[in-house]
Structures are given as C-alpha cells and as structure tokens.
Design an enzyme around this catalytic site. Structure first.
Site: not given
Length: 342
Positions: A179-180, A182, A201, A258, A287, A305
């Site tokens: 819960l930053g 973003i 978090s 990520r 990736e 991405h």
C-alpha cells in the site's frame, strides 16, 4: 564539399572542449523511449553511452580514455544491473538515477556503503500503473479479452453464444499487497466500484483499510489480490503456492509490480489445475520470456510490462530525471531520492 578552414577547426575544438567541461553522466540501458534525453540536454551534460560503441562498460572506459575517476553519475533503467562490480569500476561515482520506480536492479547496499545517492521515478507512474491494475482486474474478471478472441476466431452466423461465464467486480473483496503510492491509487479507484479493500504492507499505514501482517491470511479473506509492492529479498515470491491456494478457485491475481513477486511456476501450475480463477499480469519473472502456457489460457490477461508507458508520464519522468541531475551537480537535495536504509 565545404572548405575546411582554421576557423572551422577552432570551432570544432571549442565544441569538443566545451563538451569535456560538462558534467559526465554514464548512460546504461536507457530505454529507447527516453533516448530524447541525450540530444535535448547534451548542452548541460556530457552523456557517455557504451551501447553506441558496442563495447562492454570496462572496454568503453578504456578505449575512450574516460577516466573512471571523472564519472560521478549514472543514468540507467531496469534493463541494466547496477551491481557491485559495475559500481567498483567507478570509484568517484556519487549518484545513480534510474528511470524506474523500482530499484531491484541496483545494489542499494553497496550504494549505501559507499555513500552513493540514488534517485528513482518516485510517484510519477503511480496513477498510470494503478489504472493498468484496475484495467487488468476488470478484464480478467469480466473476461473482456477472452470475449474479444472468441468473436475474432469463431463463426457467429447463428448467435453470439460466448461459452464462458464472467464475474462481477462490484463489491468484491480486494487485497492490495503493497500500500505505497501505487497501492493507494489502486484502492482509491476500486472504492469507486464498491470494492471492499484490505491490505498487506511492510508497515501498517494510517488508513481505515484492515491490515494483515500475513499475506496468506489476507488472501483467505479476499476475492482478488493486486500486487504492487517493491521487489527485494523479503518480497521475492511473496505470492507463493500457499497464498494462491488460499485465494481459491474463484480468486484472481493482478501483478503490476515485478514478475518475481509471484512464484511464476506455481502460478502457472495452479492456473492449469483450476486452483485459481484467473490472473492479470503486466510483469513476468524471467522477462522478456513469458511462459507459453499462459498464452493459451482464456482466464489470463497479459500486458507487455506496459503499465507506466503513457506519453504524459514520459514527459514528467524526463523532467524529473533532468531535475535530479541538475540538483546533484548544483549540490542541492535530490527531488526524488531513494532512502537507503540498513
């Protein structure tokens, strides 16, 4: 052909001399969409890009007579690992600026040990990534992409008999992992759909949403998880088999953080076995490779991405990158510093 005069040579010599007098910035793995930084700001900084020479970083420094002691700053992206070995090549390095919000490609411990400052994208991408997270969740829950493929590939001369049953997003219980900036934007958007938000978090936040210190316990209470935390040693595979199974056969996972935040092999296995309802993925563990099994699944929505790749954010990021470089070379505080904690 224009006549070469001593005046021409003198001007060229002055230009070269002026370039050499500019602050040096080593460019490593910069994505092509940000390549405009170099020509537009070459009057302020002397950008050194080994990629243009086809040489390794070490051979580039030697071949072009760039003294490692004269390079104080790096400008990089997630495609180039700023490892301890890279940092050791540059004894006078004092700044690493990355075009990403994540910093898992940078050895932060080595930067902290050597007193190297790090600047990242901060909250530039937060709204765009949150938009993508919600878009992926809506798509996989309502099976929008699956319906699109059905219409494009099947014969519908008699009726539109879509064989899959989708689900409702409104009032779903959604757990946010991270819960930053973003995560908060994701929560704000999903509240508009009447979703019930809870979160996990590293630290509990001063918010009204229920907090879970354990991700598996969070998953047991939710219909969907949105993963948007930073990747580090503690969070790698934070979404493991236990979490996926706790989410259940009607649960959904969205990942805009990520790829390695999810144990991808276990996710693929659980999807194939019907142990989870579906997934929306903007990032992948290895990736650019994407597991072939995911490409065939109607309950999986894939994005390349691409969550942060909007024209508006590109402009803001370029301004931020240049602002951080200008601040550093003017001995002013960075605009978007990464706090290097032990």
């Amino acid at each position: 052909m224009p006549k070469i005069t001593r005046l021409n040579i003198s001007m060229a010599e002055r230009q070269n001399k002026n370039v050499e007098d500019l602050p040096k910035v080593l460019v490593l793995g910069l994505h092509k969409c940000y390549a405009s930084i170099i020509p537009h700001y070459s009057h302020k900084f002397h950008f050194l890009d080994p990629k243009l020479s086809g040489l390794s970083l070490h051979h580039f420094i030697v071949a072009h007579n760039h003294q490692p002691s004269s390079i104080p700053a790096i400008l990089c992206s997630t495609t180039y690992s700023i490892s301890a070995d890279v940092l050791r090549l540059l004894p006078s390095l004092r700044l690493v600026v990355t075009t990403s919000s994540g910093t898992d490609h940078i050895d932060l411990n080595e930067c902290r040990r050597r007193g190297i400052q790090v600047a990242a994208a901060g909250g530039v991408f937060s709204e765009d990534v949150a938009d993508m997270a919600v878009a992926l969740l809506i798509d996989v829950v309502r099976k929008i992409s699956a319906g699109d493929r059905y219409l494009r590939t099947q014969n519908h001369s008699t009726c539109l008999d879509f064989p899959l049953v989708d689900s409702k997003l409104s009032c779903k219980r959604v757990g946010i992992v991270g819960l930053g900036s973003i995560g908060m934007e994701v929560a704000k958007r999903l509240e508009g759909f009447g979703c019930i938000i809870s979160y996990h978090s590293k630290h509990q936040k001063a918010v009204s949403y229920p907090f879970f210190s354990n991700v598996t316990e969070l998953a047991t209470t939710c219909n969907a998880l949105v993963v948007c935390c930073a990747l580090n040693e503690e969070t790698k595979h934070i979404i493991n088999k236990d979490v996926i199974l706790a989410l259940g056969k009607e649960g959904f996972i969205v990942n805009v953080g990520r790829g390695a935040l999810i144990d991808e092999k276990q996710l693929v296995k659980c999807l194939m076995e019907g142990q989870i309802g579906g997934a929306g993925l903007d990032v992948f563990e290895n990736e650019p490779r994407v597991p072939e099994e995911l490409l065939e699944m109607n309950n999986v929505v894939l994005s390349a991405h691409h969550a942060a790749a909007t024209a508006e954010s590109k402009i803001l990021l370029i301004e931020l990158v240049i602002g951080n470089l200008e601040a550093f070379f003017s001995n002013k505080p960075l605009i978007s510093p990464v706090i290097l904690v032990e």
